[in-house]
Design an enzyme around this catalytic site. Structure first.
Site, short mmCIF file in Angstrom:
data_model
loop_
_atom_site.label_atom_id
_atom_site.label_comp_id
_atom_site.label_asym_id
_atom_site.label_seq_id
_atom_site.Cartn_x
_atom_site.Cartn_y
_atom_site.Cartn_z
N SER A 86 44.10 37.53 45.65
CA SER A 86 44.12 37.04 47.03
C SER A 86 44.58 35.58 47.07
O SER A 86 44.48 34.85 46.07
CB SER A 86 42.71 37.16 47.63
OG SER A 86 41.81 36.42 46.83
N GLU B 214 37.02 43.06 37.76
CA GLU B 214 35.70 43.64 37.42
C GLU B 214 35.45 44.94 38.20
O GLU B 214 34.56 45.70 37.86
CB GLU B 214 34.59 42.62 37.69
CG GLU B 214 34.40 42.18 39.13
CD GLU B 214 35.36 41.07 39.58
OE1 GLU B 214 36.41 40.88 38.92
OE2 GLU B 214 35.06 40.41 40.59
N CYS C 243 50.03 44.85 48.07
CA CYS C 243 50.51 43.56 48.59
C CYS C 243 51.85 43.74 49.26
O CYS C 243 52.32 42.83 49.94
CB CYS C 243 50.60 42.54 47.46
SG CYS C 243 51.88 42.95 46.29
N PHE D 192 42.29 44.34 41.80
CA PHE D 192 41.80 45.72 41.67
C PHE D 192 42.85 46.76 42.04
O PHE D 192 42.73 47.92 41.64
CB PHE D 192 40.56 45.92 42.55
CG PHE D 192 40.88 46.11 44.02
CD1 PHE D 192 41.27 47.36 44.49
CD2 PHE D 192 40.82 45.06 44.92
CE1 PHE D 192 41.59 47.54 45.84
CE2 PHE D 192 41.13 45.24 46.26
CZ PHE D 192 41.52 46.48 46.71
N LYS E 4 42.25 39.52 31.46
CA LYS E 4 40.97 39.56 32.19
C LYS E 4 41.21 40.44 33.43
O LYS E 4 41.74 39.98 34.44
CB LYS E 4 40.56 38.14 32.60
CG LYS E 4 39.08 37.91 32.85
CD LYS E 4 38.43 38.79 33.88
CE LYS E 4 38.73 38.38 35.32
NZ LYS E 4 38.22 39.37 36.31
N GLU F 283 45.48 39.17 56.49
CA GLU F 283 45.76 40.31 55.62
C GLU F 283 44.61 41.31 55.79
O GLU F 283 43.46 40.98 55.51
CB GLU F 283 45.85 39.87 54.15
CG GLU F 283 46.11 41.04 53.23
CD GLU F 283 46.26 40.63 51.76
OE1 GLU F 283 45.48 39.78 51.29
OE2 GLU F 283 47.15 41.18 51.09
P1 NAD Z 1 40.75 38.77 44.20
O1 NAD Z 1 41.46 37.50 44.46
O2 NAD Z 1 39.41 38.97 44.82
O3 NAD Z 1 40.55 38.99 42.61
C1 NAD Z 1 41.61 38.87 41.71
C2 NAD Z 1 41.08 38.40 40.36
O4 NAD Z 1 40.52 37.10 40.52
C3 NAD Z 1 39.99 39.28 39.77
O5 NAD Z 1 40.24 39.44 38.40
C4 NAD Z 1 38.71 38.50 40.03
O6 NAD Z 1 37.75 38.69 39.01
C5 NAD Z 1 39.17 37.06 40.05
N1 NAD Z 1 38.41 36.24 41.01
C6 NAD Z 1 37.88 36.64 42.19
N2 NAD Z 1 37.28 35.61 42.81
C7 NAD Z 1 37.42 34.53 42.00
C8 NAD Z 1 37.02 33.17 42.09
N3 NAD Z 1 36.34 32.72 43.14
N4 NAD Z 1 37.33 32.34 41.08
C9 NAD Z 1 38.01 32.78 40.01
N5 NAD Z 1 38.42 34.07 39.87
C10 NAD Z 1 38.14 34.94 40.85
O7 NAD Z 1 41.75 39.95 44.64
P2 NAD Z 1 41.47 41.50 44.75
O8 NAD Z 1 40.60 41.76 45.93
O9 NAD Z 1 41.08 42.05 43.44
O10 NAD Z 1 42.96 42.04 45.05
C11 NAD Z 1 43.50 42.12 46.33
C12 NAD Z 1 44.38 40.94 46.65
O11 NAD Z 1 45.42 40.83 45.69
C13 NAD Z 1 45.09 41.06 48.00
O12 NAD Z 1 45.05 39.84 48.66
C14 NAD Z 1 46.51 41.43 47.61
O13 NAD Z 1 47.50 41.08 48.56
C15 NAD Z 1 46.67 40.66 46.35
N6 NAD Z 1 47.76 41.18 45.53
C16 NAD Z 1 48.90 40.46 45.49
C17 NAD Z 1 49.99 40.93 44.76
C18 NAD Z 1 51.28 40.16 44.71
O14 NAD Z 1 52.13 40.50 43.92
N7 NAD Z 1 51.44 39.12 45.52
C19 NAD Z 1 49.87 42.14 44.07
C20 NAD Z 1 48.67 42.85 44.13
C21 NAD Z 1 47.61 42.34 44.87
#
Ligand code: NAD
Length: 491
Positions: A228, A178, A283, A151, A175, A384
């Protein structure tokens, strides 16, 4: 209320899923639209991949110089529409308008670098590797690739992958998160205007169900994920078990060391921007600030002065420095972590938990928090937070600071503030992180460089952006040819 459509086979179509969830403005709690969710979205992935597979057969035969022409057009459309795009990003993600413009700029830079694909994907030739025998390596596209994004950067992160994927001749399925899918809806209006085969790019909404369909689909050859760590680990293990090439970027907990020889005024300003920019939801946000030796008092006072003057509010109000966090649940999680840190012995220098913004009382706002003397063996220092919270700790010397930096599970970024080249050199060599900043607070690689990440911050090998992306979206083929010299008849 509008239910967002998918973009499949070059047209906007409703999802096969009847289930939806709300997209909520984090500053106002206004429901902006509804997004398809749940089991039915698996079918959407099937439809997108069927169309993408056809488009790939046509597109992969288009010469690379012609393929990148569509990127020039995309760049222009993104530039011409930056304001409208930035407004959508701010409305759905909460970040400030300036931060939204900044992330669009980063997206555009990736398009620009991908325009170099005709050179970047060039192969190698060695003539006469044996008498009359030439050997060459060429790069070919993989087929259909997909990305799953978080997000916190609704536009930029897709561009670590998409321009490179299509420039190298692949079809691509997006994708988005959401929580913030509306930015991609706008960007797909631009993609719709490009001279590309129907189905070459698709937008499919949803959460875990559509993600699982991507991970299980036999025609998807590569998956790029950012989000994450627990989900990144899941994506990597399931995707690779199904024979896919996977790059999965995870979470972070970024330490920043300030040495006594640093320029304190400059350092503290940069560090505050790093911790509180995007309300700490980056991040590459600095999280734990480590002072060394006798400057502790001075640095603490300077940080406090810089941080307390920052303003929080609705991102569309141009004067503010920081917007809300993404959801009420996220706000509750962050305030819970702050309390846990206090219960575990941390002292509060600045408490941001009671933020109330006039006119936006329902928003998920937090003001900046600074915690001091956070216990090194407790949860807060390892977790985090992904919110506007700084943990201030102190160490005796650079050796102890480095040991602490390298003791964490994550390895996304580590930064050092110093006036000494020798210390900078040591830190950049010895710190266990994929992105290093020296007198830099957010060590975000420009598009020419890979967006690195080590340890629990990354699963895979090749990262997004630049040459890594070109390699990720292509497979090498080595060809050996014998052409006997018919004039000399020597072979
Ligand atoms: P998230 O992991 O909750 O969601 C990311 C994506 O995964 C979304 O599209 C979501 O629909 C999908 N998703 C969520 N749960 C899932 C599951 N159980 N099974 C399959 N797909 C699933 O992350 P978020 O809250 O949207 O974003 C924040 C996180 O992203 C933080 O941990 C941040 O550090 C990380 N991030 C990392 C970087 C990097 O380059 N390392 C960059 C930006 C964000």
């Amino acid at each position: 209320m509008e239910i967002l459509k998918n973009y499949i086979d070059g047209v906007w179509i409703p999802s096969t899923s009847k289930e939806t969830i709300d997209i909520v403005n984090p500053a106002t709690q206004e429901v902006l639209a509804k997004v398809p969710f749940g089991k039915g979205t698996q079918k959407d992935v099937d439809l997108a991949v069927a169309s993408a597979s056809k488009a790939y057969l046509e597109w992969s035969k288009v010469p690379v110089l012609k393929r990148v022409q569509v990127l020039y057009r995309l760049k222009t459309l993104m530039e011409e529409n930056t304001e409208v795009l930035a407004e959508i990003i701010t409305k759905e993600s909460g970040k400030t308008y300036g931060e939204s413009v900044g992330e669009i700029q980063r997206a555009i830079e990736n398009i620009e670098v991908a325009c170099g694909t005709p050179m970047l994907m060039a192969g190698d030739v060695i003539e006469d590797i044996a008498t009359g025998v030439d050997e060459m390596m060429i790069r070919q596209p993989l087929g259909v690739a997909a990305c799953i994004t978080p997000f916190n950067f609704p536009s930029m992160i897709v561009f670590w992958f998409l321009p490179y994927a299509i420039a190298t001749g692949n079809a691509f399925v997006v994708k988005p998160s959401e929580k913030v899918p509306m930015t991609m809806m706008k960007i797909f209006e631009f993609l719709d205007q490009l001279d590309i085969p129907k189905g070459l790019v698709s937008l499919v909404h949803g959460g875990k169900d559509s993600v699982d369909a991507i991970l299980e689909h036999p025609s998807i050859k590569a998956v790029s994920f950012v989000g994450s760590t627990p989900v990144a680990r899941y994506i990597y293990s399931k995707g690779t078990a199904n024979g896919k090439r996977v790059q999965a970027q995870g979470g972070a907990k970024n330490p920043v060391v300030i040495l006594p020889d640093a320029d304190i005024e400059m350092s503290t300003k940069i560090i505050a921007d790093s911790v509180y920019g995007c309300a700490g939801q980056r991040c590459l946000a600095a999280s734990t600030i480590i002072t060394v030796d006798d400057q502790k008092r001075q640095i603490k006072d300077a940080l406090y002065e810089t941080v307390k003057s920052r303003t929080t509010g609705y991102g569309l109000d141009r004067e503010i420095n920081m917007g809300p966090v993404i959801t009420a649940a996220s706000k509750a999680r962050i305030t819970g972590l702050i309390q846990k840190g206090i219960d575990e012995g941390a002292k509060v220098l600045l408490d941001g938990r009671n933020a109330s913004i006039a006119g936006y009382e329902k928003g998920n706002f937090l003001n900046p928090t600074i915690l001091e003397n956070v216990a090194l063996d407790k949860e807060l220092i390892r977790t985090e937070i992904f919110g506007p919270v700084m943990s201030l700790i102190s160490m005796k010397n650079i050796d102890d600071a480095l040991k602490f930096v390298n003791s964490g599970n994550y390895g996304n970024m580590a930064c050092l503030f110093t006036g000494s080249g020798a210390n900078a050199r040591r830190f950049r060599n010895e710190a266990d992180a994929g992105n290093i900043g020296i007198n830099i607070g957010v060590a975000a690689p420009m598009a020419q460089f890979p967006f690195s990440g080590w340890k629990d911050s990354f699963f895979g090998d090749l990262h997004g952006q630049g040459k890594h992306a070109i390699e990720f979206f292509t497979q090498t083929k080595v060809i050996i040819e014998r052409w006997p010299n018919i004039w000399s008849r020597k072979f």
